[in-house]
Every structure is written in structure tokens, then in C-alpha cells.
Design a protein around this motif. Sequence first.
Motif, PDB file in Angstrom:
ATOM      1  N   UNK A 158     -32.332 -14.957 -10.117  1.00 58.46           N
ATOM      2  CA  UNK A 158     -30.971 -15.203 -10.605  1.00 58.46           C
ATOM      3  C   UNK A 158     -30.232 -16.102  -9.597  1.00 58.46           C
ATOM      4  N   UNK A 159     -30.389 -15.767  -8.322  1.00 57.90           N
ATOM      5  CA  UNK A 159     -29.759 -16.585  -7.271  1.00 57.90           C
ATOM      6  C   UNK A 159     -30.254 -18.025  -7.345  1.00 57.90           C
ATOM      7  N   UNK A 160     -31.569 -18.169  -7.526  1.00 60.08           N
ATOM      8  CA  UNK A 160     -32.145 -19.528  -7.582  1.00 60.08           C
ATOM      9  C   UNK A 160     -31.602 -20.291  -8.788  1.00 60.08           C
ATOM     10  N   UNK A 161     -31.456 -19.571  -9.923  1.00 56.75           N
ATOM     11  CA  UNK A 161     -30.960 -20.219 -11.148  1.00 56.75           C
ATOM     12  C   UNK A 161     -29.510 -20.688 -10.954  1.00 56.75           C
TER      13      UNK A 161
ATOM     14  N   UNK B 212     -19.569 -18.862  -2.250  1.00 53.16           N
ATOM     15  CA  UNK B 212     -19.003 -17.614  -1.727  1.00 53.16           C
ATOM     16  C   UNK B 212     -19.589 -16.488  -2.563  1.00 53.16           C
ATOM     17  N   UNK B 213     -20.448 -15.702  -1.937  1.00 51.88           N
ATOM     18  CA  UNK B 213     -21.096 -14.580  -2.612  1.00 51.88           C
ATOM     19  C   UNK B 213     -20.240 -13.343  -2.326  1.00 51.88           C
ATOM     20  N   UNK B 214     -19.361 -13.011  -3.270  1.00 51.25           N
ATOM     21  CA  UNK B 214     -18.406 -11.917  -3.076  1.00 51.25           C
ATOM     22  C   UNK B 214     -18.987 -10.651  -3.709  1.00 51.25           C
ATOM     23  N   UNK B 215     -18.765  -9.501  -3.118  1.00 45.48           N
ATOM     24  CA  UNK B 215     -19.442  -8.261  -3.517  1.00 45.48           C
ATOM     25  C   UNK B 215     -20.956  -8.549  -3.478  1.00 45.48           C
TER      26      UNK B 215
ATOM     27  N   UNK C 229     -28.599 -20.300  -1.951  1.00 47.60           N
ATOM     28  CA  UNK C 229     -27.845 -21.473  -1.483  1.00 47.60           C
ATOM     29  C   UNK C 229     -28.219 -21.785  -0.030  1.00 47.60           C
ATOM     30  N   UNK C 230     -28.288 -20.720   0.777  1.00 41.95           N
ATOM     31  CA  UNK C 230     -28.588 -20.907   2.203  1.00 41.95           C
ATOM     32  C   UNK C 230     -29.961 -21.534   2.378  1.00 41.95           C
ATOM     33  N   UNK C 231     -30.932 -21.038   1.607  1.00 35.94           N
ATOM     34  CA  UNK C 231     -32.306 -21.559   1.720  1.00 35.94           C
ATOM     35  C   UNK C 231     -32.378 -23.037   1.340  1.00 35.94           C
ATOM     36  N   UNK C 232     -31.401 -23.476   0.540  1.00 36.76           N
ATOM     37  CA  UNK C 232     -31.378 -24.880   0.139  1.00 36.76           C
ATOM     38  C   UNK C 232     -30.423 -25.700   1.001  1.00 36.76           C
ATOM     39  N   UNK C 233     -30.079 -25.146   2.140  1.00 39.20           N
ATOM     40  CA  UNK C 233     -29.290 -25.903   3.121  1.00 39.20           C
ATOM     41  C   UNK C 233     -27.804 -25.957   2.821  1.00 39.20           C
ATOM     42  N   UNK C 234     -27.300 -25.087   1.930  1.00 37.97           N
ATOM     43  CA  UNK C 234     -25.864 -25.109   1.617  1.00 37.97           C
ATOM     44  C   UNK C 234     -25.151 -24.032   2.415  1.00 37.97           C
ATOM     45  N   UNK C 235     -24.001 -24.396   2.924  1.00 38.96           N
ATOM     46  CA  UNK C 235     -23.217 -23.406   3.673  1.00 38.96           C
ATOM     47  C   UNK C 235     -22.711 -22.330   2.713  1.00 38.96           C
ATOM     48  N   UNK C 236     -22.865 -21.080   3.124  1.00 47.31           N
ATOM     49  CA  UNK C 236     -22.547 -19.946   2.257  1.00 47.31           C
ATOM     50  C   UNK C 236     -21.782 -18.895   3.043  1.00 47.31           C
ATOM     51  N   UNK C 237     -20.843 -18.232   2.377  1.00 51.93           N
ATOM     52  CA  UNK C 237     -20.230 -17.051   3.004  1.00 51.93           C
ATOM     53  C   UNK C 237     -20.416 -15.867   2.059  1.00 51.93           C
ATOM     54  N   UNK C 238     -20.569 -14.695   2.638  1.00 50.49           N
ATOM     55  CA  UNK C 238     -20.765 -13.487   1.836  1.00 50.49           C
ATOM     56  C   UNK C 238     -19.762 -12.442   2.277  1.00 50.49           C
ATOM     57  N   UNK C 239     -19.420 -11.581   1.345  1.00 45.81           N
ATOM     58  CA  UNK C 239     -18.514 -10.480   1.679  1.00 45.81           C
ATOM     59  C   UNK C 239     -18.909  -9.261   0.872  1.00 45.81           C
ATOM     60  N   UNK C 240     -19.002  -8.151   1.550  1.00 50.28           N
ATOM     61  CA  UNK C 240     -19.341  -6.895   0.863  1.00 50.28           C
ATOM     62  C   UNK C 240     -18.959  -5.756   1.797  1.00 50.28           C
ATOM     63  N   UNK C 241     -18.489  -4.696   1.230  1.00 49.14           N
ATOM     64  CA  UNK C 241     -18.096  -3.524   2.017  1.00 49.14           C
ATOM     65  C   UNK C 241     -19.228  -3.066   2.926  1.00 49.14           C
ATOM     66  N   UNK C 242     -20.473  -3.267   2.450  1.00 49.24           N
ATOM     67  CA  UNK C 242     -21.628  -2.839   3.252  1.00 49.24           C
ATOM     68  C   UNK C 242     -21.706  -3.599   4.577  1.00 49.24           C
ATOM     69  N   UNK C 243     -21.017  -4.748   4.660  1.00 56.90           N
ATOM     70  CA  UNK C 243     -21.052  -5.546   5.892  1.00 56.90           C
ATOM     71  C   UNK C 243     -20.051  -5.017   6.916  1.00 56.90           C
ATOM     72  N   UNK C 244     -19.265  -4.014   6.552  1.00 53.50           N
ATOM     73  CA  UNK C 244     -18.307  -3.412   7.481  1.00 53.50           C
ATOM     74  C   UNK C 244     -16.926  -3.325   6.860  1.00 53.50           C
ATOM     75  N   UNK C 245     -16.054  -2.488   7.459  1.00 52.62           N
ATOM     76  CA  UNK C 245     -14.731  -2.256   6.869  1.00 52.62           C
ATOM     77  C   UNK C 245     -13.870  -3.518   6.815  1.00 52.62           C
TER      78      UNK C 245
END
Length: 354
Positions: free
Chosen positions: A274-277, A51-54, A64-80
Motif C-alpha cells: 500500500x505504501x509503495x502504491x 507526512x505519515x500521520x498516525x 517514500x524514504x526508500x525512494x529518497x523522499x524526505x518524510x516525517x512520521x507522527x504516532x503516539x507510539x513514538x512518544x507523548x
Amino acid sequence: MPPRWRASQLALTACAAVMLLNLGAPKTLLDLCDFVAATSYKHYGRDVECFDCFAGKGAVGSAFRLNGCKTVSQDLEMGPAHDLASTPGFLRAILNVLRCVPDGVLVMGPPCGSFVFMNLGTSRRSEHRPYGDESLPHVEMGSLLCSRALLLLLLATVRGVYTVLEQPGTSTMRYYPDLKAVAAAIQKHLGGKSWLTQYMWMGAWGAPTLKPTRVWGTPPWICNLYAKPSKSLRKKLLANSKRLKITFKKTKNGQTSVCGGPGLAATAAYPDGFGRRVFELYQMNKDHNGLQLLAKIKVAFALVQAKKTKCAKWKGAWRKANVAVLKRFVTKAAEKGLFQPIGPVNDREPYTYG
Ligand SMILES: C[S@@+](CC[C@H](N)C(=O)[O-])C[C@H]1O[C@@H](n2cnc3c(N)ncnc32)[C@H](O)[C@@H]1O
């Protein structure tokens, strides 16, 4: 009086719920989890590894996604609907945490604007005044998001999900009362090594400048986020800092302060490296030390049941998390019957957050 809820509607096991309260979370967080469970969680299940928050640019989620792992993201930039300061946005974040698998990772870099050195003249945050100038909306928003991020961290922990909390090296978030108390509570209940802090250079993972950074959290691998930049890389990154008009100064208390021109904002995003690490370390830990956090939670639960450890409490706990608003929401939802199971939960439409 809210109605009693059926066991099938409860989001958390007894062990997780008891530990959440013992780590100092407010009871309303349990109610919110149950609301999410009754209205949407059953539609999803536990299948998310990160879960990639902010999330911002989303480097961790992408790795994670590129390595086939299910991921969710959340950020204000994605909408209110993703706004963690709002009730629907916070409920969405709770759902995202509940969806994470044990050993999964929650990565959060809450907005640091009012916590960093450059803003201290305005925000007035300091070790002795961690909430800063409480009359300023951006300072209050920073505190609200920090407190709510910590509530998510506690929820993730009792579910066996690791959390990495990230801030720029100079952030005064380390003095934030809820953060200090959460760290102490986790160490007390789960053992000293269950909460770690690491100073690191984002530049070592591909940031355009050295970018001193502090990470805290529960992963045993958090120290491996540190890598020493080579001499030549250091030179190159310092030259970049000059180009971006970013300067480093030693402050009176021995800290390194960062001052910057307009280019500084461009360095806020995590570099892909950093994400890859984070992904690499997650994968290695899962393969070799799987479900350690969950095991610690179970041991801590047994000790709580044997009355060998006490519930964590601290003065002014969660005063900035706006728990009263969340409480009003769950109480109203219960009164409206949103919690009341009418037939199997799976037959109902998922609640749409926002
Ligand atoms: C320090 S930045 C994180 C940068 C990110 N890790 C990246 O790699 O781009 C903080 C992020 O929090 C987001 N944010 C600010 N206020 C928010 C809110 N109320 N709810 C959710 N996200 C918020 C911003 O849009 C920003 O992307």
C-alpha cells in the motif's frame, strides 16, 4: 489583546489563510500556524514530500524514504510528544504539514476503534448519532482525533498538499459532521472532483486478509488505490480470515461487517504494498499534473475575493476539536511574547514540542 505579528512571522500566504477560513477552519488554526512559524518553522522550510500521520508501522513513510523522499512520521507510539490530542503534539503535526511541499502527501488513518462496526454496541455511533455516547472517554478521544485530523487536512489542502484519509470499510466516520462538511466545502470551493471517495481492498496490496477499506481525500489518483484481488488471492485471503477468526457478514443496510478474534488487531497496519502504491501514484501525479491543487486554491481565492463564493459554515463545527484549549494556548503564548519577533526569527532557538 495579542500583539500584532510581523508579516515575516506569518506562516501562510494571504491566499492560503483566506481559503483556510473559507473552507471552514477556525481562526485559531491560523494563530497556531503563526505560532509555529514564529517559533520553529523557519528553521525547517518546505522540504517534506510525505507526512505519515498516525503512522503506526509506517509503511507509507518507509516507501517514500526508500525512494529518497524526505518524510516525517507522527504516532503516539513514538512518544507523548507525538500525541495529537495534546497541544504540543498538535503543534508538531501543524509543523509537519507546513513542512510539506506542494503536491506532497499527508496520509492519515485516525484511530478507528470507536467508529468501526465491532464497537458500535458500546460507542453507539450511527448515522443519526455520529458523536456516539459522549460520556465514554474512548469515544470522545476518537472524535477529538478525527476533528483534529480534519483540521490538518484543511491546512494541507490550502498549501497544495494532497491528503489521503483512511478508515476500515465499515467505519461510521463517513457520517461524522466535520468530515461531511469539509468534503462539501472542498467540493464547493475547489470543484466536485477535488474530493473523492474510494472503496478498496487492503488485501490487494499485501494485507493478510481482504480488509475492506475506505479512503477519502483530495488526490486525483485516489481511485487508483483500488485493485481487484484475483480469484486465487481472494481465496487465500478468505482462508487467512478464517484462520484469524475474522468473519464477514452482510448487515441489514447492505454493509459488510467485520467481526474478529485476537488476530484482527494484527491486520490494522498498512501493508508495504500500500505504501509503495501511494508513492507510485504520488510520483506519477507530480511528474504529469504537478501543482494542480495549488492552482485550484488560487482560482478559489480569486472567486472568494470577487465575492462569488461564501465561507463554509456548519452547525456544531469543530465542537469536538477542543479548539478552546488551543486558543488559550496561543493567547498565553502571545502574552508571554513567544510570538513577538525580537530580531530575525531564524536566530531563535526552535520551540521544542513536548
Ligand atoms: C488505525 S491505526 C493506524 C495504523 C497505521 N496506519 C499502520 O500502518 O500501522 C491508528 C494509529 O494512531 C495512533 N494513535 C492513537 N492515538 C493517537 C494520538 N493521540 N496521537 C497520535 N497518534 C495516535 C496509534 O498508535 C495507531 O498507530
